[in-house]
Design a protein around this motif. Structure first.
Motif, short mmCIF file in Angstrom:
data_model
loop_
_atom_site.label_atom_id
_atom_site.label_comp_id
_atom_site.label_asym_id
_atom_site.label_seq_id
_atom_site.Cartn_x
_atom_site.Cartn_y
_atom_site.Cartn_z
N GLY A 1 -4.52 -14.01 -21.01
CA GLY A 1 -4.14 -12.61 -21.10
C GLY A 1 -3.47 -12.14 -19.83
N PHE A 2 -2.61 -11.15 -19.98
CA PHE A 2 -1.94 -10.51 -18.85
C PHE A 2 -2.16 -9.00 -18.99
CE2 PHE A 2 0.39 -14.41 -19.56
CZ PHE A 2 0.52 -14.93 -18.29
N ARG A 3 -2.49 -8.33 -17.88
CA ARG A 3 -2.68 -6.88 -17.90
C ARG A 3 -2.09 -6.31 -16.63
NH1 ARG A 3 -6.74 -3.51 -15.85
NH2 ARG A 3 -7.93 -5.36 -15.26
N LEU A 4 -1.35 -5.22 -16.79
CA LEU A 4 -0.80 -4.53 -15.62
C LEU A 4 -1.89 -3.60 -15.10
CD1 LEU A 4 1.57 -4.03 -13.75
CD2 LEU A 4 2.38 -2.29 -15.35
N ALA A 5 -2.54 -4.01 -14.02
CA ALA A 5 -3.68 -3.27 -13.48
C ALA A 5 -3.22 -1.99 -12.78
CB ALA A 5 -4.46 -4.14 -12.51
N ASP A 6 -2.09 -2.04 -12.12
CA ASP A 6 -1.62 -0.88 -11.36
C ASP A 6 -0.14 -1.05 -11.06
OD1 ASP A 6 -1.85 1.56 -10.14
OD2 ASP A 6 -3.18 0.89 -8.54
N LYS A 7 0.53 0.06 -10.91
CA LYS A 7 1.94 0.03 -10.48
C LYS A 7 1.98 0.48 -9.03
CE LYS A 7 5.28 0.95 -13.32
NZ LYS A 7 6.23 1.62 -14.21
N GLU B 1 3.63 -0.07 -18.27
CA GLU B 1 2.75 0.99 -17.79
C GLU B 1 1.38 0.44 -17.42
OE1 GLU B 1 3.87 4.08 -17.34
OE2 GLU B 1 5.81 3.47 -18.15
N LYS B 2 0.71 1.12 -16.50
CA LYS B 2 -0.64 0.74 -16.11
C LYS B 2 -1.50 0.62 -17.36
CE LYS B 2 -4.50 2.26 -13.29
NZ LYS B 2 -4.99 3.27 -12.36
N GLY B 3 -2.20 -0.51 -17.50
CA GLY B 3 -3.07 -0.74 -18.64
C GLY B 3 -2.44 -1.56 -19.75
#
Length: 106
Positions: free
Chosen positions: A94-100, A32-34
């Motif tokens: 670090g890895f972060r899902l910024a947007d889908k 999920e985003k974030g």
């Protein structure tokens, strides 16, 4: 655990007090985003396409609590791999899902 990894783990722990890692799987999924994960970089390995999964690179991180997690990033995400390319063992990554993004329509 060597001194360098222990020091980096302490720093990562301070940075990631709110990071949630659920389940006992060795894989962390950015769903999920974030969603994000931060840890001490250990290694990267190439995993060829198999069982419906495309080729990917698996980044192994040691989390602040000492657990190891792998983060699989599809091989076609060149921008992500370029950003992590200079990481050395013991660096905080670090890895972060910024947007889908919606799937591309051809």
């Amino acid at each position: 655990m060597d001194k360098e990894t222990a020091a980096a783990l302490a720093k990562a722990q301070a940075m990631t007090a709110d990071t949630k890692v659920e389940g006992a799987s060795e894989w962390f999924k950015l769903k999920e985003k974030g969603d994000q994960i931060i840890g001490v970089f250990q290694q990267v390995e190439f995993i060829p396409a198999k069982d419906g999964f495309g080729a990917q690179k698996a980044y192994t991180l040691v989390l602040a609590n000492g657990d190891e997690r792998k983060v699989g990033i599809p091989d076609n995400k060149k921008r992500v791999h370029e950003a992590v390319k200079r990481a050395a063992k013991g660096d905080i990554v670090g890895f972060r899902l910024a947007d889908k993004l919606p799937p591309k329509i051809k």
